[in-house]
Design a protein around this motif. Sequence first.
Motif, PDB file in Angstrom:
ATOM      1  N   ASN A  38      -3.508  -9.641  -4.257  1.00 12.26           N
ATOM      2  CA  ASN A  38      -4.599  -9.577  -3.290  1.00 12.26           C
ATOM      3  C   ASN A  38      -4.046  -9.538  -1.870  1.00 12.26           C
ATOM      4  O   ASN A  38      -4.584  -8.863  -0.996  1.00 12.26           O
ATOM      5  CB  ASN A  38      -5.523 -10.788  -3.460  1.00 12.26           C
ATOM      6  CG  ASN A  38      -6.338 -10.725  -4.732  1.00 12.26           C
ATOM      7  OD1 ASN A  38      -6.854  -9.679  -5.103  1.00 12.26           O
ATOM      8  ND2 ASN A  38      -6.441 -11.848  -5.425  1.00 12.26           N
ATOM      9  N   GLY A  39      -2.959 -10.256  -1.646  1.00  9.16           N
ATOM     10  CA  GLY A  39      -2.362 -10.295  -0.326  1.00  9.16           C
ATOM     11  C   GLY A  39      -1.864  -8.943   0.144  1.00  9.16           C
ATOM     12  O   GLY A  39      -2.010  -8.596   1.321  1.00  9.16           O
ATOM     13  N   ILE A  40      -1.291  -8.150  -0.764  1.00  9.13           N
ATOM     14  CA  ILE A  40      -0.753  -6.868  -0.325  1.00  9.13           C
ATOM     15  C   ILE A  40      -1.869  -5.894   0.042  1.00  9.13           C
ATOM     16  O   ILE A  40      -1.688  -5.027   0.908  1.00  9.13           O
ATOM     17  CB  ILE A  40       0.208  -6.266  -1.372  1.00  9.13           C
ATOM     18  CG1 ILE A  40       1.092  -5.200  -0.718  1.00  9.13           C
ATOM     19  CG2 ILE A  40      -0.550  -5.719  -2.584  1.00  9.13           C
ATOM     20  CD1 ILE A  40       2.234  -4.729  -1.576  1.00  9.13           C
ATOM     21  N   ARG A  41      -3.051  -6.044  -0.556  1.00 10.48           N
ATOM     22  CA  ARG A  41      -4.174  -5.202  -0.133  1.00 10.48           C
ATOM     23  C   ARG A  41      -4.640  -5.617   1.266  1.00 10.48           C
ATOM     24  O   ARG A  41      -4.956  -4.762   2.100  1.00 10.48           O
ATOM     25  CB  ARG A  41      -5.328  -5.299  -1.142  1.00 10.48           C
ATOM     26  CG  ARG A  41      -4.983  -4.769  -2.522  1.00 10.48           C
ATOM     27  CD  ARG A  41      -6.220  -4.463  -3.360  1.00 10.48           C
ATOM     28  NE  ARG A  41      -7.262  -5.457  -3.264  1.00 10.48           N
ATOM     29  CZ  ARG A  41      -7.305  -6.587  -3.948  1.00 10.48           C
ATOM     30  NH1 ARG A  41      -6.324  -6.876  -4.805  1.00 10.48           N
ATOM     31  NH2 ARG A  41      -8.303  -7.439  -3.806  1.00 10.48           N
ATOM     32  N   VAL A  42      -4.694  -6.917   1.532  1.00  8.19           N
ATOM     33  CA  VAL A  42      -5.038  -7.395   2.874  1.00  8.19           C
ATOM     34  C   VAL A  42      -3.983  -6.927   3.875  1.00  8.19           C
ATOM     35  O   VAL A  42      -4.298  -6.509   4.998  1.00  8.19           O
ATOM     36  CB  VAL A  42      -5.178  -8.926   2.885  1.00  8.19           C
ATOM     37  CG1 VAL A  42      -5.331  -9.454   4.305  1.00  8.19           C
ATOM     38  CG2 VAL A  42      -6.369  -9.360   2.025  1.00  8.19           C
ATOM     39  N   PHE A  43      -2.721  -6.993   3.478  1.00  6.44           N
ATOM     40  CA  PHE A  43      -1.615  -6.531   4.309  1.00  6.44           C
ATOM     41  C   PHE A  43      -1.799  -5.059   4.659  1.00  6.44           C
ATOM     42  O   PHE A  43      -1.643  -4.646   5.817  1.00  6.44           O
ATOM     43  CB  PHE A  43      -0.316  -6.750   3.538  1.00  6.44           C
ATOM     44  CG  PHE A  43       0.940  -6.605   4.347  1.00  6.44           C
ATOM     45  CD1 PHE A  43       1.478  -7.690   5.014  1.00  6.44           C
ATOM     46  CD2 PHE A  43       1.606  -5.393   4.403  1.00  6.44           C
ATOM     47  CE1 PHE A  43       2.661  -7.559   5.741  1.00  6.44           C
ATOM     48  CE2 PHE A  43       2.784  -5.258   5.123  1.00  6.44           C
ATOM     49  CZ  PHE A  43       3.307  -6.348   5.794  1.00  6.44           C
ATOM     50  N   ALA A  44      -2.149  -4.245   3.643  1.00  8.41           N
ATOM     51  CA  ALA A  44      -2.377  -2.822   3.872  1.00  8.41           C
ATOM     52  C   ALA A  44      -3.564  -2.597   4.808  1.00  8.41           C
ATOM     53  O   ALA A  44      -3.513  -1.725   5.685  1.00  8.41           O
ATOM     54  CB  ALA A  44      -2.609  -2.107   2.538  1.00  8.41           C
ATOM     55  N   ARG A  45      -4.632  -3.378   4.630  1.00  8.36           N
ATOM     56  CA  ARG A  45      -5.790  -3.248   5.513  1.00  8.36           C
ATOM     57  C   ARG A  45      -5.403  -3.514   6.959  1.00  8.36           C
ATOM     58  O   ARG A  45      -5.843  -2.818   7.878  1.00  8.36           O
ATOM     59  CB  ARG A  45      -6.890  -4.217   5.076  1.00  8.36           C
ATOM     60  CG  ARG A  45      -8.143  -4.217   5.956  1.00  8.36           C
ATOM     61  CD  ARG A  45      -8.836  -2.864   5.933  1.00  8.36           C
ATOM     62  NE  ARG A  45      -9.352  -2.557   4.607  1.00  8.36           N
ATOM     63  CZ  ARG A  45      -9.638  -1.333   4.183  1.00  8.36           C
ATOM     64  NH1 ARG A  45      -9.421  -0.300   4.974  1.00  8.36           N
ATOM     65  NH2 ARG A  45     -10.109  -1.140   2.960  1.00  8.36           N
TER      66      ARG A  45
END
Length: 261
Positions: free
Chosen positions: A76-83
């Motif tokens: 989930n963190g890497i999607r937030v990071f990408a956002r």
Amino acid sequence: MSYRFLKGHGTENDFVLLPDPDGTVHGDLSADRVRALCDRRAGIGGDGVLRAVRDGERWFMDYRNADGSLSEMCGNGIRVFARYLIDHEGVSLPLEVDTRDGIKTITSNGDDITVDMGSPEVFTTTKVSVDGVSHEALHVSMGNPHAVTFVDSLDEAGTLLEGPGYDHAVYPDGVNVEFVVRRSARHVAMRVHERGSGETRSCGTGACAVMVAAALADEAPRGTAYRIDVPGGSLEITWTEDDRILMTGPALLVAEGTTDL
């Protein structure tokens, strides 16, 4: 010294994100500071801290659990990071992000974000226990360790916040434990205890491990998509013909500001 932060979540698995392109502001990020940032009463609050560092041509996601410990990967963190990279650093998709579990390729799926989480590793069964009750679990690695157990009711997860028991010889660095129930064909729901953070509203790598365990139990053909319900929403996971796990889900930034924590 005050510095910038952002707050974001993926299916309510929430993070404090620290922009640090050249590694000069947070290069000495201590466990104490991570704990202070993640404190839900005296800090900003979060299940972990994401530090955004420029690493040559790529960005590196330096992820820390809420207790300050390092983690190899956070789905989930890497999607937030990408956002964050898309909204604040002018980065476009597809993109590659470096992590302690290697390079992850990120693409879009409408408003959601898809991450190639790599190939899973499936080991033998092991045991976990909650509230004195033992459960058989499948040991799956998604770069970080997971123990997946199927139960009749998610109530059997009991007081996961207190931490499950597990075989320290199998998991010397701790383990994420997922309790899973079936909802319908290719549709399951889970609760999760994340090492270093306790029970969380969602776990991306955990949802991937759950999908792998369910697909193996179902003898599902590769390319079959599973819906994984978590307390904070739903994720779609697919195990591809070329042995990759694709995770699709939302990622939102909800606040930003400055702090001296």
